[in-house]
Design an enzyme around this catalytic site. Structure first.
Site, PDB file in Angstrom:
ATOM      1  N   ASP A   1      -2.771   2.144  -6.164  1.00  0.00           N
ATOM      2  CA  ASP A   1      -1.698   2.197  -5.155  1.00  0.00           C
ATOM      3  C   ASP A   1      -1.676   0.990  -4.221  1.00  0.00           C
ATOM      4  O   ASP A   1      -1.044   1.033  -3.183  1.00  0.00           O
ATOM      5  CB  ASP A   1      -1.832   3.475  -4.330  1.00  0.00           C
ATOM      6  CG  ASP A   1      -2.967   3.391  -3.327  1.00  0.00           C
ATOM      7  OD1 ASP A   1      -4.052   2.941  -3.717  1.00  0.00           O
ATOM      8  OD2 ASP A   1      -2.756   3.762  -2.165  1.00  0.00           O
ATOM      9  N   GLU A   2      -2.373  -0.072  -4.596  1.00  0.00           N
ATOM     10  CA  GLU A   2      -2.492  -1.209  -3.685  1.00  0.00           C
ATOM     11  C   GLU A   2      -2.494  -2.506  -4.460  1.00  0.00           C
ATOM     12  O   GLU A   2      -3.116  -2.593  -5.518  1.00  0.00           O
ATOM     13  CB  GLU A   2      -3.846  -1.115  -2.987  1.00  0.00           C
ATOM     14  CG  GLU A   2      -3.789  -0.973  -1.501  1.00  0.00           C
ATOM     15  CD  GLU A   2      -5.190  -1.035  -0.938  1.00  0.00           C
ATOM     16  OE1 GLU A   2      -5.682  -2.155  -0.734  1.00  0.00           O
ATOM     17  OE2 GLU A   2      -5.779   0.026  -0.729  1.00  0.00           O
TER      18      GLU A   2
ATOM     19  N   ASP B   1       0.863  -1.180   0.000  1.00  0.00           N
ATOM     20  CA  ASP B   1       0.000   0.000   0.000  1.00  0.00           C
ATOM     21  C   ASP B   1       0.901   1.232   0.000  1.00  0.00           C
ATOM     22  O   ASP B   1       1.688   1.423   0.913  1.00  0.00           O
ATOM     23  CB  ASP B   1      -0.889  -0.032   1.252  1.00  0.00           C
ATOM     24  CG  ASP B   1      -2.110   0.845   1.103  1.00  0.00           C
ATOM     25  OD1 ASP B   1      -2.030   1.843   0.359  1.00  0.00           O
ATOM     26  OD2 ASP B   1      -3.144   0.539   1.734  1.00  0.00           O
TER      27      ASP B   1
END
Length: 480
Positions: A105-106, A11
């Site tokens: 973003d993960e 993350d």
DNA sequence: TCTGGGGTCCTAGGACCC
DNA sequence: TCTGGGGTCCTAGGACCC
């Protein structure tokens, strides 16, 4: 549930805001808030400097401005975020072929898959844990080198715990949850920690006297099912007791594509509502075609002035990506909705996506399309469409955060504009904080520009990023 | 303080068919 | 004439996630 921590969850820390700070040297160490800047905007991401003041994601922008008036307020630059995301995902693919992105973003990575997984298979428990930890730390270092950004990582024997681990590791950390310690780790935490428990479920549970995960675990599965329904109750009970066998899944099919707009002020003119629905239908079809997909179900979404929201849908006999068909269907659906009182939001979506190629579709719809075009006649560009808003005066618009360049001062970004002036900070990601200049809005020397890369890092040869543009487009879709 | 935009999954009722 | 059950599809709404 695995006996070794080989599921990794990555993350990026305060991703959008961190990209802005990496891109704009003058904003490093300062509060940065990215999101919609209009009267009805909300915060997408707040930097850690802004979070200190109580600003967080999904908060109304007006509220954030009161809490943190001195922050830099920026529009999101998705193109740049996507570029940075691609770099990060490339680095993840170097660890394992099994990467499951959850957003820009993960992502989850299954370290037990592929070549490196086979190497781990020969090792004992302690060695596997140490190897996974080493992999995660090396990954964080590589991401920092390639993007200038920090990431947090969770390592565990399940997706649930890996995700909770990365959350606990924030910012810029690594947490390993040893298999066997799941229940101890989860027990004291709030039910809100669990994936799928939002405000409504938490309130439901609270009324039943359940606030911690340990209390969920003590509650029988039957009771949870009675409280929350079959699927939700069962999965909650499994998660609370540390049971989670969901695999990391690399390729997930898109199921729907939609676009929506919230208007700065409510729409009251019915003709204008029709016009906006037609525009949204066009935008939706553009996205559909970019994805090379077509769909059978057209969905119209309407949010009224009082925030009550409804959807109306119609399923066609065959999938379409025809703008005329989608527009007509959306318009038909709109006729069944009363919009007196004002419309806050409109949306158009297409679901029931099929893998039909454009060629198949063309054959299927050629006749209908031809008939419709004939009926529509020519003269399309003659008059403005009914319901079109009056044309804006042709003034250039500069949005806070936007990239610009100037032949004399070089690359920069817009800090703000008004009263015929635009304020620009001239600086580049790899340089020092630059100077601020105020120019006339109409200054022809000032031009919009593309975002600059955050670092001089280039993808390693052979990676998807470095390969020829068409390489692997279909190739990895069915890889097992 | 007044609530974005892009998605996913689940539930429930009614239609329809066997 | 009364009453089955199961399966699938469609529609609408709601909760949740980033």
């Amino acid at each position: 549930m695995r006996s070794t921590p080989t599921i990794l969850h990555l993350d990026m820390d305060a991703f959008f805001a961190a990209v802005e700070q990496a891109s704009k040297p003058s904003l490093r160490g300062k509060p940065v808030i990215v999101g919609g800047l209009g009267p009805r905007g909300v915060v997408s991401t707040a930097s850690y400097e802004a979070r200190v003041h109580g600003v967080h994601s999904a908060m109304a922008m007006a509220h954030a401005r009161r809490l943190c008036p001195n922050a830099a307020y920026l529009y999101p630059r998705f193109t740049l975020y996507r570029q940075v995301s691609d770099i990060v995902m490339t680095l993840l693919h170097e660890l394992s072929p099994l990467v499951e992105p959850l957003s820009l973003d993960e992502a989850f990575v299954d370290l037990a898959a592929g070549d490196s997984g086979r190497r781990l298979a020969g090792l004992g428990h302690r060695e596997v844990t140490a190897a996974a930890r080493g992999t995660a730390e090396a990954l964080r270092a590589r991401i920092a080198e390639a993007t200038g950004l920090t990431a947090s990582v969770g390592l565990a024997g399940s997706k649930l715990l890996a995700k909770i681990g990365s959350e606990a590791a924030k910012p810029d950390g690594l947490v390993v949850i040893e298999p066997g310690t799941e229940r101890d780790f989860l027990g004291p935490r709030s039910v809100r920690t669990l994936w799928g428990v939002g405000p409504a479920t938490a309130e439901h549970l609270r009324r039943a006297g359940i606030t911690t995960i340990a209390e969920v675990a003590e509650t029988g599965e039957a009771e949870l099912v009675r409280l929350l329904g079959k699927a939700h109750g069962a999965s909650l009970h499994a998660m609370a007791t540390g049971r989670d066998d969901r695999p990391v899944v690399a390729e997930r099919d898109v199921k729907s594509i939609s676009v929506e707009d919230t208007f700065d002020t409510d729409l009251t003119d019915r003709a204008r509502v029709r016009f906006e629905v037609a525009r949204l239908a066009d935008r939706c079809v553009r996205r559909l075609r970019e994805a090379g997909r077509s769909g059978r179900t057209v969905v119209l979404k309407v949010r009224h002035y009082d925030f009550t929201t409804l959807t109306r849908s119609e399923t066609l006999r065959a999938p379409t990506d025809d703008p005329g068909v989608v527009k007509e269907t959306a318009a038909r659906l709109l006729e069944s909705v009363v919009t007196t009182g004002g419309v806050r939001l409109l949306g158009v979506g297409v679901a029931g996506l099929a893998d039909f190629t454009q060629e198949d579709l063309f054959a299927q719809f050629a006749e209908e399309t031809a008939a419709r075009e004939e009926a529509a006649g020519d003269g399309t560009a003659a008059a403005p469409e009914p319901g079109a808003p009056p044309p804006e005066p042709a003034e250039r618009r500069w949005r806070p955060g936007q990239d610009v360049s100037h032949p004399e001062y070089g690359p920069g970004w817009v800090q703000g504009s008004g009263l015929g002036r635009v304020t620009v900070r001239f600086e580049v990601p790899t340089g020092r904080p630059g100077r601020v200049l105020t120019l006339a809005i109409e200054d022809p020397a000032l031009q919009p520009a593309e975002p600059l890369p955050l670092t001089s890092w280039t993808p390693p040869p052979g990676s998807p990023e470095a390969g020829p543009p068409e390489a692997g487009r279909d190739g990895d879709a069915g890889a097992a």
